[in-house]
Design an enzyme around this catalytic site. Sequence first.
Site, PDB file in Angstrom:
ATOM      1  N   SER A  53       0.825  -1.201   0.000  1.00 37.67           N
ATOM      2  CA  SER A  53       0.000   0.000   0.000  1.00 37.67           C
ATOM      3  C   SER A  53       0.872   1.270   0.000  1.00 37.67           C
ATOM      4  O   SER A  53       1.610   1.497  -0.944  1.00 37.67           O
ATOM      5  CB  SER A  53      -0.970  -0.025   1.186  1.00 37.67           C
ATOM      6  OG  SER A  53      -2.038   0.870   0.985  1.00 37.67           O
ATOM      7  N   ASP A 256      -8.181  -6.123  -5.662  1.00 36.26           N
ATOM      8  CA  ASP A 256      -8.021  -4.799  -5.077  1.00 36.26           C
ATOM      9  C   ASP A 256      -8.540  -3.715  -6.008  1.00 36.26           C
ATOM     10  O   ASP A 256      -8.373  -3.797  -7.229  1.00 36.26           O
ATOM     11  CB  ASP A 256      -6.534  -4.564  -4.780  1.00 36.26           C
ATOM     12  CG  ASP A 256      -6.275  -3.274  -4.021  1.00 36.26           C
ATOM     13  OD1 ASP A 256      -7.198  -2.785  -3.345  1.00 36.26           O
ATOM     14  OD2 ASP A 256      -5.145  -2.766  -4.090  1.00 36.26           O
ATOM     15  N   HIS A 314      -6.268  -6.475  -1.545  1.00 33.43           N
ATOM     16  CA  HIS A 314      -5.229  -5.466  -1.328  1.00 33.43           C
ATOM     17  C   HIS A 314      -4.145  -6.002  -0.404  1.00 33.43           C
ATOM     18  O   HIS A 314      -2.964  -5.665  -0.553  1.00 33.43           O
ATOM     19  CB  HIS A 314      -5.884  -4.226  -0.710  1.00 33.43           C
ATOM     20  CG  HIS A 314      -4.949  -3.099  -0.434  1.00 33.43           C
ATOM     21  ND1 HIS A 314      -4.456  -2.275  -1.415  1.00 33.43           N
ATOM     22  CD2 HIS A 314      -4.440  -2.622   0.734  1.00 33.43           C
ATOM     23  CE1 HIS A 314      -3.668  -1.352  -0.882  1.00 33.43           C
ATOM     24  NE2 HIS A 314      -3.642  -1.536   0.422  1.00 33.43           N
TER      25      HIS A 314
END
Length: 351
Positions: A53, A256, A314
């Site tokens: 991320s 994601d 994700h």
Amino acid sequence: MVYVDQPPMVGFSDGELIRNLNQVQIYFLRFLEKYFALFPEDLQNDIYIAGESYAGQYIPYVADAILKRNENLTDGDDEYKLKAVLIGNGIVSPDEQSLSYVDWFKEKSLIDDSNPNWSQINDAQKACQDVLDGTAASPNENYAFSCHSILQVILNATRNESAPADQQCVNVYDYQLRDSFPSCGSSYPPVTELITPYLNSSKIQNDLNVNHPVNFTECNTKVQETFTATNSPPAKVLLPGIVSQIPIIVYNGDLDIICNSNGVLSYLSNLTWNGATGFDDANNRTDWIVEDKKAGWVLQDRDLTFINIFNASHLVPYSRPLVSRYLFDFATDEYTKNDKGFVSSPKDGLK
């Protein structure tokens, strides 16, 4: 394996609130200096940096700082043996990646041109494109508000108010899931009720050598509001210099939204590294086989590898823990490549 809380004031770390990514470089090098002073025997070990991320910003900046430090060693300094970096579902070029949301939602049949908010979505898309084209000024060099806001505009437009309260919004971390609005996935993965009391345990904090009791919460909004990286170029600009010296592995869970594979492939297609731009053939995708099962596909050119992982969110290690273990094979060249594709198999003692 060493986990680092950063920037300062995140997790159990303390220090001053910082604002930009060059300050992360200073703090991380200071951390390594102090770490190796405590554990000098680890200087002989190879270093691999991995994260997901927003680590798509941190990792290139940290790797760049380490490599430049190694180029400018003075007498008595030891080299830090950085060998590769792994970036999972990373926000490396935020504005470019923001432009992927509209097409991605359409590709997954989550929205179409008949949506009553379509003109507003187009306006948001154009405002972000203007920033990238240099025809619109933005006070944030790294993540313009007009780009950052696109996803929220789409989430507003796709809200299903007739659904149960906890099912009205698409989960931005796994598009197959639904969540309440405006949360839209902010409670994903559903482990907060376990992690928070665990990390607030006085015994655990004592075992982790936390000097002063900390009231641990999932997000520190003070850090979020301060650390805007306004004056930091997006980490993408650092990738060519890094991959000229060490391999870069970029991997993405294909479920994601917020850092989706299309957005990553978009910025990589515009990136020039090791003498060429983009992948030599972005359509020549090679299967990745993990323990005799197809786990995803791979693009690999000139020491940069992109891996798209099937049925992963994700947070790839959360949704595909076994598969995520084998990602490290690409950093250490321990996979096999044959007529099946890239093949990862159990090592001795790994089950």
